[in-house]
Design an enzyme around this catalytic site. Structure first.
Site, PDB file in Angstrom:
ATOM      1  N   LYS A  48       0.722  -1.259  -0.009  1.00 60.18           N
ATOM      2  CA  LYS A  48       0.047  -0.044   0.075  1.00 60.18           C
ATOM      3  C   LYS A  48       0.838   1.349  -0.005  1.00 60.18           C
ATOM      4  O   LYS A  48       0.688   2.101  -0.607  1.00 60.18           O
ATOM      5  CB  LYS A  48      -0.988  -0.004   1.247  1.00 60.18           C
ATOM      6  CG  LYS A  48      -2.092  -1.314   1.316  1.00 60.18           C
ATOM      7  CD  LYS A  48      -2.766  -0.936   2.430  1.00 60.18           C
ATOM      8  CE  LYS A  48      -2.249  -1.151   3.775  1.00 60.18           C
ATOM      9  NZ  LYS A  48      -1.483  -2.562   3.987  1.00 60.18           N
ATOM     10  N   THR A  49       1.970   1.296   0.878  1.00 61.88           N
ATOM     11  CA  THR A  49       2.603   2.630   1.025  1.00 61.88           C
ATOM     12  C   THR A  49       3.503   2.635  -0.451  1.00 61.88           C
ATOM     13  O   THR A  49       3.841   3.670  -0.828  1.00 61.88           O
ATOM     14  CB  THR A  49       3.542   2.491   2.217  1.00 61.88           C
ATOM     15  OG1 THR A  49       2.740   2.305   3.265  1.00 61.88           O
ATOM     16  CG2 THR A  49       4.260   3.650   2.277  1.00 61.88           C
ATOM     17  N   ASP A  59      -2.025   7.797   3.780  1.00 60.17           N
ATOM     18  CA  ASP A  59      -1.777   6.412   4.201  1.00 60.17           C
ATOM     19  C   ASP A  59      -2.396   5.959   5.610  1.00 60.17           C
ATOM     20  O   ASP A  59      -2.474   7.006   6.514  1.00 60.17           O
ATOM     21  CB  ASP A  59      -0.264   6.445   4.263  1.00 60.17           C
ATOM     22  CG  ASP A  59       0.174   5.014   4.231  1.00 60.17           C
ATOM     23  OD1 ASP A  59      -0.385   4.078   4.293  1.00 60.17           O
ATOM     24  OD2 ASP A  59       1.728   4.706   4.221  1.00 60.17           O
ATOM     25  N   GLU A  60      -2.292   4.839   5.844  1.00 59.03           N
ATOM     26  CA  GLU A  60      -2.915   4.456   7.084  1.00 59.03           C
ATOM     27  C   GLU A  60      -4.216   5.223   7.474  1.00 59.03           C
ATOM     28  O   GLU A  60      -4.731   5.429   8.443  1.00 59.03           O
ATOM     29  CB  GLU A  60      -1.858   4.687   8.506  1.00 59.03           C
ATOM     30  CG  GLU A  60      -0.548   4.409   8.135  1.00 59.03           C
ATOM     31  CD  GLU A  60      -0.366   2.821   8.554  1.00 59.03           C
ATOM     32  OE1 GLU A  60      -1.112   2.325   8.928  1.00 59.03           O
ATOM     33  OE2 GLU A  60       0.897   2.649   8.545  1.00 59.03           O
ATOM     34  N   GLN A 101      -5.475  -3.455  10.699  1.00 60.37           N
ATOM     35  CA  GLN A 101      -4.417  -2.669  11.570  1.00 60.37           C
ATOM     36  C   GLN A 101      -4.965  -1.424  12.274  1.00 60.37           C
ATOM     37  O   GLN A 101      -4.076  -0.593  12.572  1.00 60.37           O
ATOM     38  CB  GLN A 101      -3.374  -2.349  10.760  1.00 60.37           C
ATOM     39  CG  GLN A 101      -2.631  -3.682  10.218  1.00 60.37           C
ATOM     40  CD  GLN A 101      -1.447  -3.003   9.367  1.00 60.37           C
ATOM     41  OE1 GLN A 101      -0.561  -2.613   9.760  1.00 60.37           O
ATOM     42  NE2 GLN A 101      -1.366  -3.478   7.920  1.00 60.37           N
ATOM     43  N   ARG A 146       5.029  -7.246  11.056  1.00 64.01           N
ATOM     44  CA  ARG A 146       6.295  -6.164  10.751  1.00 64.01           C
ATOM     45  C   ARG A 146       7.555  -7.239  10.383  1.00 64.01           C
ATOM     46  O   ARG A 146       8.242  -6.745   9.806  1.00 64.01           O
ATOM     47  CB  ARG A 146       6.691  -5.416  12.104  1.00 64.01           C
ATOM     48  CG  ARG A 146       5.627  -4.677  12.639  1.00 64.01           C
ATOM     49  CD  ARG A 146       5.168  -3.454  11.752  1.00 64.01           C
ATOM     50  NE  ARG A 146       3.984  -4.085  11.170  1.00 64.01           N
ATOM     51  CZ  ARG A 146       3.484  -3.537  10.039  1.00 64.01           C
ATOM     52  NH1 ARG A 146       3.900  -2.654   9.209  1.00 64.01           N
ATOM     53  NH2 ARG A 146       2.056  -3.976   9.469  1.00 64.01           N
TER      54      ARG A 146
HETATM   55  P1  ATP Z   1       1.637  -1.906   6.139  1.00 65.77           P
HETATM   56  O1  ATP Z   1       0.364  -2.266   6.049  1.00 65.77           O
HETATM   57  O2  ATP Z   1       2.335  -2.934   7.082  1.00 65.77           O
HETATM   58  O3  ATP Z   1       1.754  -0.497   6.083  1.00 65.77           O
HETATM   59  P2  ATP Z   1       2.011  -1.909   3.099  1.00 65.77           P
HETATM   60  O4  ATP Z   1       0.823  -2.708   2.370  1.00 65.77           O
HETATM   61  O5  ATP Z   1       2.057  -0.415   3.283  1.00 65.77           O
HETATM   62  O6  ATP Z   1       2.131  -2.434   4.795  1.00 65.77           O
HETATM   63  P3  ATP Z   1       4.561  -1.819   1.775  1.00 65.77           P
HETATM   64  O7  ATP Z   1       5.376  -1.507   3.159  1.00 65.77           O
HETATM   65  O8  ATP Z   1       4.248  -0.494   0.667  1.00 65.77           O
HETATM   66  O9  ATP Z   1       3.284  -2.469   2.356  1.00 65.77           O
HETATM   67  O10 ATP Z   1       5.448  -2.964   1.341  1.00 65.77           O
HETATM   68  C1  ATP Z   1       5.893  -3.824   1.969  1.00 65.77           C
HETATM   69  C2  ATP Z   1       7.183  -4.600   1.382  1.00 65.77           C
HETATM   70  O11 ATP Z   1       6.697  -5.250   0.073  1.00 65.77           O
HETATM   71  C3  ATP Z   1       8.177  -3.460   0.790  1.00 65.77           C
HETATM   72  O12 ATP Z   1       9.363  -3.903   1.355  1.00 65.77           O
HETATM   73  C4  ATP Z   1       7.872  -3.240  -0.633  1.00 65.77           C
HETATM   74  O13 ATP Z   1       9.008  -2.643  -1.249  1.00 65.77           O
HETATM   75  C5  ATP Z   1       7.594  -4.750  -1.181  1.00 65.77           C
HETATM   76  N1  ATP Z   1       6.755  -4.632  -2.185  1.00 65.77           N
HETATM   77  C6  ATP Z   1       5.601  -4.315  -2.398  1.00 65.77           C
HETATM   78  N2  ATP Z   1       5.095  -4.407  -3.827  1.00 65.77           N
HETATM   79  C7  ATP Z   1       5.973  -5.042  -4.226  1.00 65.77           C
HETATM   80  C8  ATP Z   1       6.104  -5.912  -5.829  1.00 65.77           C
HETATM   81  N3  ATP Z   1       5.016  -5.701  -6.576  1.00 65.77           N
HETATM   82  N4  ATP Z   1       7.302  -6.250  -5.992  1.00 65.77           N
HETATM   83  C9  ATP Z   1       8.137  -6.545  -4.902  1.00 65.77           C
HETATM   84  N5  ATP Z   1       8.152  -5.888  -3.693  1.00 65.77           N
HETATM   85  C10 ATP Z   1       7.058  -5.287  -3.423  1.00 65.77           C
HETATM   86 MG    MG Z   2       2.116   0.939   4.792  1.00 61.33          MG
END
Ligand code: ATP
Ligand code: MG
Length: 712
Positions: A32-33, A211-212, A242, A590
């Site tokens: 997402k981020t 975000d969040e 979350q 995490r």
């Molecule tokens: P949270 O809910 O904990 O905030 P999130 O959904 O924001 O998580 P991110 O932090 O954006 O998740 O991504 C998690 C990890 O996965 C990061 O290291 C990111 O670089 C990697 N990632 C996300 N999408 C891809 C992709 N398409 N290919 C490779 N790595 C990815």
């Molecule tokens: Mg995130």
């Protein structure tokens, strides 16, 4: 660089659907981020929008910084002036420019942190001769600001609240202060009262990203909705699993509200997890499904397989820290970096025991949460001095440092200074000029001004770190803190660290005057929440689960997983318990590769050693999803499911652990505890009993079979 190259189709859709309202709902680690930052880069690069037209908000400064870093790695642009920040920083920045539309506030307002704000409440209570706990009243003041339907039932308490709240507001206005809650409230007020100003910002922000989103409260939602009204390009990402900030008024209902407010919104789901191994994800899914009211969704991982999460029940909290440290050292030997490790806990107080051991083993660490660098007294003193150098009319900072170091400037002198100031319409600092009293306090007062005037005069010629040095030397500050030998070196170390912050500021803002540099720095500093720290990234992180939100680490230790700590004692309703469970989910997710869950049988708390029951969350996890690595023989009788899992693994042991004979209790039984004395059983759950002891011990959850307890 092709921004979309590494994204999966759903992520790509989220990045490129730039127009209109869009919501991304997806589990932890689904990107997402990543999507949000890529989208910002995409809007700049592919749509040719200038960066200042984009507003992105998140919850912690750390997360905001990471966002900027991710953007600059994609685009090679200077992100320092972009509108990518926390809600609070965003509001402060707007208010810094616009607050004069709401007199009597001026641009020079001072943002006070939790501690300062609590002190204000304390002072008011003292003035009014009210015997209430400052924390309790402060909590009500804050609740009143954040919860729309806030009410107080107790009429006496209501009276006190109304009085103190009014005085608190008056004082803030008089002294040009805003607390953290005010930042958001005043910004909304500003926009509501000044449609022209609102319109300006509505035009400015063509694209808004949050975000969040699951943790926004009603006010934050309103603020974003207000700003997005014109362009309607509102992009929110979140994960209902979350949602962990309801105590601050966060509203999971904002998700529904968004859906109602923007009927034509686009919903995008991401289902693939890129962060954690299948083993870690299985455990996370396993715990979150225990929440009856949670929408069911399951994540899958496409990452390589990893080791099973490990559970360690230590004999004592000391043993627990040793276990964790050994695992870190082992990891380092295998080539991992310190920053790959995070130690996470539910309550800040847990960090202490780990800190001791980290120091002993010379492992660098950074704490998020607890008293941060910028909340330390000496740093706040120095900041106040710098403020006074830059803004002579900052009466609040004046009061902080006028007797730090002690200058024997008593209430009488300060009163007459106040009089002069209000008669002549001058700040306290300038009123010194007209003060005519004599004696030691009076001459110290004049000296105080002279020292600061001198430094101010030289300001443009001195590098910033030297300005700080002058302050520490010439004001007698160092002399003063030397008096306390125990803390002197620590404090000077902190001041030196602060000096490097000044040096960095000088480099960052090259080309402007020192005066302007300090202004910028002081503004940045006032927004450091209590949870930020300045230390480098090459260290082990110690953090609460809350502060770890959005972050990821190779190896995570979830420590002190014990009843009455996690979940805590004040968890009353089922709803609260569900939130605790989501916190557990946040913790687990995490971890990228390795996860350890630990707790201790005996923990020193409030001056006594307590027997700690394993967290119910351990008990809730299917036992094939983790490996128990506890030292089996030392364990005692089973107390709950978590415990019996521990026992199940003992079969390798030759000797059966001796178990104390099982005693059954019912509500109303009287018992005696070796350390806490006589108590009354008030609840029973399996072998866990809740007992009310006399003050100062209070209510405790105990293992009913523990040898230190007997029925009387
Ligand atoms: P949270 O809910 O904990 O905030 P999130 O959904 O924001 O998580 P991110 O932090 O954006 O998740 O991504 C998690 C990890 O996965 C990061 O290291 C990111 O670089 C990697 N990632 C996300 N999408 C891809 C992709 N398409 N290919 C490779 N790595 C990815
Ligand atoms: Mg995130």
């Amino acid at each position: 660089m092709d921004l979309l190259a590494n994204l999966n189709p759903a992520q790509r859709l989220a990045v490129t659907s730039t127009e209109g309202p869009v919501m991304v709902m997806a589990g932890a680690g689904s990107g997402k981020t990543k999507v949000l930052t890529t989208r910002i880069s995409y809007i700049i690069k592919e749509l040719g929008i200038i960066p200042s037209k984009i507003l992105a908000v998140t919850f912690t400064n750390k997360a905001a910084k990471e966002m900027k870093d991710r953007i600059s790695s994609m685009l090679d642009i200077n992100t320092s002036f972009m509108w990518v920040s926390t809600f609070h920083s965003f509001c402060a920045r707007v208010l810094r420019m616009e607050i004069e539309a709401m007199p009597p506030y001026t641009k020079r307002f001072v943002i006070i942190d939790e501690e300062d704000s609590l002190k204000l409440v304390k002072d008011i209570l003292k003035e009014c001769e009210l015997e209430y706990k400052p924390k309790e009243i402060k909590h009500l003041i804050s609740k009143n600001k954040n919860f729309k339907n806030f009410s107080i039932k107790d009429p006496r308490l209501l009276d006190v609240f109304l009085l103190v709240n009014k005085k608190y507001e008056d004082r803030c206005k008089e002294e040009n202060l805003l607390d953290f809650d005010d930042l958001i409230i005043k910004t909304i007020e500003l926009f509501e009262k000044n449609p022209k100003i609102l319109e300006y910002y509505q035009n400015q922000f063509e694209y808004i990203l949050v975000d969040e989103f699951q943790d926004t409260n009603a006010l934050q939602y309103d603020l974003m909705a207000m700003l997005a009204k014109k362009h309607k390009n509102l992009f929110v990402v979140g994960d209902d699993f979350q949602s962990i900030y309801s105590f601050r008024g966060a509203k999971i209902e904002n998700i529904n509200k968004f859906q109602e407010d923007y009927k034509d919104y686009k919903l995008i789901l991401l289902e693939e997890n890129y962060r954690s191994t299948t083993q870690i994800l299985n455990l996370a899914n396993n715990i979150i499904i225990k929440n009856p009211n949670q929408i069911k969704k399951v994540m899958f991982s496409n990452k390589k397989e990893g080791p099973l999460p490990k559970y360690y029940r230590a004999m004592s909290s000391y043993d627990e820290t040793v276990f964790v440290i050994n695992k870190i050292l082992e990891g380092i030997r295998k080539g991992k970096d310190y920053k790959d490790f995070a130690i996470m806990y539910r309550a800040n107080s847990i960090s202490r025991s780990f800190e001791d051991q980290l120091v002993k083993n010379k492992i660098p660490y950074t704490i998020y949460g607890g008293l941060s660098f910028f909340a330390r007294a000496e740093i706040k003193d120095m900041t106040a001095y710098l403020r006074l150098l830059v803004h002579k009319d900052d009466d609040y900072s004046f009061k902080r440092v006028i007797n730090m170091p002690k200058r024997k400037i008593g209430a009488k002198i300060l009163d007459s200074l106040n009089m002069i100031a209000s008669e002549k319409g001058l700040p306290l600092y300038d009123a010194i000029e007209y003060y005519t009293g004599s004696g030691i306090g009076a001459s110290n007062l004049k000296e105080f001004k002279k020292v600061l005037d001198d430094i101010r005069e030289k300001m443009e010629d001195l590098p910033l770190p030297l300005i700080l040095k002058e302050l520490v030397d010439k004001t007698g500050y160092e002399e003063e803190i030397k008096k306390d030998e125990d803390t002197y070196l620590d404090r000077m170390d902190n001041i030196k660290e602060f000096s490097s912050v000044l040096k960095e500021t000088e480099e960052e803002y090259e080309g402007i005057t020192h005066f302007e540099m300090l202004e910028n720095l002081l503004f940045d500093l006032s927004l450091r929440s209590e949870h930020d720290d300045s230390k480098s990234d090459e260290s082990v992180r110690l953090t609460t689960f809350h502060q770890a939100k959005g972050l990821e680490f190779d190896t995570v230790f979830m420590v002190a997983m014990e009843e009455s700590i996690f979940p805590g004692l004040n968890v009353e309703s089922n709803q609260d318990m569900e939130e605790e469970r989501r916190i557990c989910y946040v913790g687990i997710t995490r971890a990228k590769n390795e996860l350890y869950l630990t707790n201790a049988e005996n923990r020193m708390r409030f001056g006594t050693t307590e027997y700690m029951v394993p967290s119910r969350f351990i008990g809730e996890m299917d036992k094939e999803l983790y490996q128990n690595v506890s030292r089996g023989a030392k364990t005692k009788s089973p107390v709950n499911q978590g415990y019996s899992i521990a026992k199940a693994k003992f079969t390798v042991k030759k000797e059966e652990p001796k178990e104390a004979p099982s005693v059954s209790y019912s509500i109303g039984d009287k018992i005696n505890h070796k350390a806490f004395g006589d108590g009354l059983v008030v609840a029973v759950s399996g072998t866990t009993i809740t007992v009310a002891f006399k003050a100062p011990f209070g209510v405790k959850q105990l293992n009913g079979n523990h040898p230190s307890i007997r029925k009387i």
